[in-house]
Each structure stands twice: as C-alpha cells, then as structure tokens.
Design a protein around this motif. Structure first.
Motif, short mmCIF file in Angstrom:
data_model
loop_
_atom_site.label_atom_id
_atom_site.label_comp_id
_atom_site.label_asym_id
_atom_site.label_seq_id
_atom_site.Cartn_x
_atom_site.Cartn_y
_atom_site.Cartn_z
N ARG A 116 0.83 -1.21 0.00
CA ARG A 116 0.00 0.00 0.00
C ARG A 116 0.87 1.26 0.00
NH1 ARG A 116 -5.50 -0.93 3.32
NH2 ARG A 116 -5.90 -3.03 2.61
N ARG A 117 1.93 1.25 0.80
CA ARG A 117 2.85 2.41 0.81
C ARG A 117 3.54 2.56 -0.54
NH1 ARG A 117 4.19 0.47 6.01
NH2 ARG A 117 6.10 -0.43 5.18
N ALA A 118 3.96 1.44 -1.13
CA ALA A 118 4.64 1.50 -2.44
C ALA A 118 3.71 2.06 -3.51
CB ALA A 118 5.14 0.11 -2.83
N ILE A 119 2.47 1.63 -3.50
CA ILE A 119 1.49 2.14 -4.47
C ILE A 119 1.23 3.61 -4.24
CG2 ILE A 119 -0.92 1.99 -5.21
CD1 ILE A 119 -0.68 -1.08 -4.75
N SER A 163 3.30 5.78 -3.10
CA SER A 163 4.44 6.55 -3.58
C SER A 163 4.38 6.74 -5.10
CB SER A 163 5.75 5.90 -3.16
OG SER A 163 6.01 4.74 -3.91
N PHE A 164 3.84 5.77 -5.83
CA PHE A 164 3.69 5.90 -7.28
C PHE A 164 2.62 6.94 -7.61
CE2 PHE A 164 5.40 1.46 -7.51
CZ PHE A 164 6.55 1.81 -8.19
N LYS A 165 1.57 6.95 -6.83
CA LYS A 165 0.48 7.90 -7.07
C LYS A 165 0.95 9.33 -6.93
CE LYS A 165 -3.40 4.96 -5.71
NZ LYS A 165 -4.47 4.82 -4.71
N GLY A 166 1.93 9.57 -6.06
CA GLY A 166 2.43 10.91 -5.82
C GLY A 166 3.35 11.42 -6.91
N LYS A 167 3.76 10.56 -7.82
CA LYS A 167 4.69 10.98 -8.87
C LYS A 167 3.98 11.52 -10.08
CE LYS A 167 8.34 7.89 -7.48
NZ LYS A 167 9.25 6.84 -7.84
#
Length: 114
Positions: free
Chosen positions: A105-108, A110-114
């Motif tokens: 969930r944290r990894a996903i 972080s992708f959303k924030g890019k």
C-alpha cells in the motif's frame, strides 16, 4: 511489493528456474535478445513486416502438420502441469495477500504521488 506468482509457473516452465529466478529477483528490463537466448521468444525479427511474414510462415507450417501429432506434442510439452489449477489458485492467494499488505500500500501510494 508483489511478485510474479501467478504467471511464474508458465514462465519458469518455458525458460527454466535459473532464468526465471534471475528475472524475478532482478526485475530490470530484459531485451528481446535476452529473452530469445533463454527460450522465452522463439525468434526475434527486426520489424513489423518481418514479424507478419514469420507469423504467416509459422502458421502455414502448423496448419500443414498432423493434428494428432501436434496434440500429442502439446501433451508432452505440458506434462507435469495437471495440478496447475490448484497451484495458480494458491499463487493468486499469495499475490492477493501481498497486494493488501501495508508495504505494498505504501509503495502504491508513492507511485500515485509521482
């Protein structure tokens, strides 16, 4: 945060455990030549026209082959996969639990924030 659990058995059968492990653990991009050397691709061609020609030639070869012999060859090629229904369901469960994990969930996020 996840792994190639569901597609893994098919790819492993095609290219072998060593190459599959290399590809799964070190998930950097592999070029077509790497895939061809390991048997993931049967043939690499330079462009779409050559691909169309190669597909047509292969289709003609297969269409001319003895259907009974081809069916028997498929049985040989896929021997040992009779338990795959259960295996793939188990692997899907692995993927599902990892997708729901806090790490993923944290990894996903972080992708959303890019």
């Amino acid at each position: 945060g996840i792994g190639p659990f569901v597609v893994g058995p098919v790819i492993e059968k095609k290219i072998g455990l060593a190459s599959f492990s290399q590809m799964a653990v070190d998930a950097d991009w592999r070029d077509a030549a790497w895939c061809e050397r390991r048997g993931l691709y049967a043939k690499v061609v330079p462009d779409v026209a050559a691909l169309d020609q190669a597909v047509d030639a292969q289709a003609a070869t297969l269409a001319a082959a003895n259907p009974e012999a081809m069916a028997m060859m498929k049985q040989v090629f896929w021997a040992g996969t009779d338990t795959w229904d259960a295996l793939l369901a188990e692997r899907a469960g692995m993927s599902g639990s990892l997708v729901l994990s806090e790490f993923t969930r944290r990894a996903i996020s972080s992708f959303k924030g890019k």
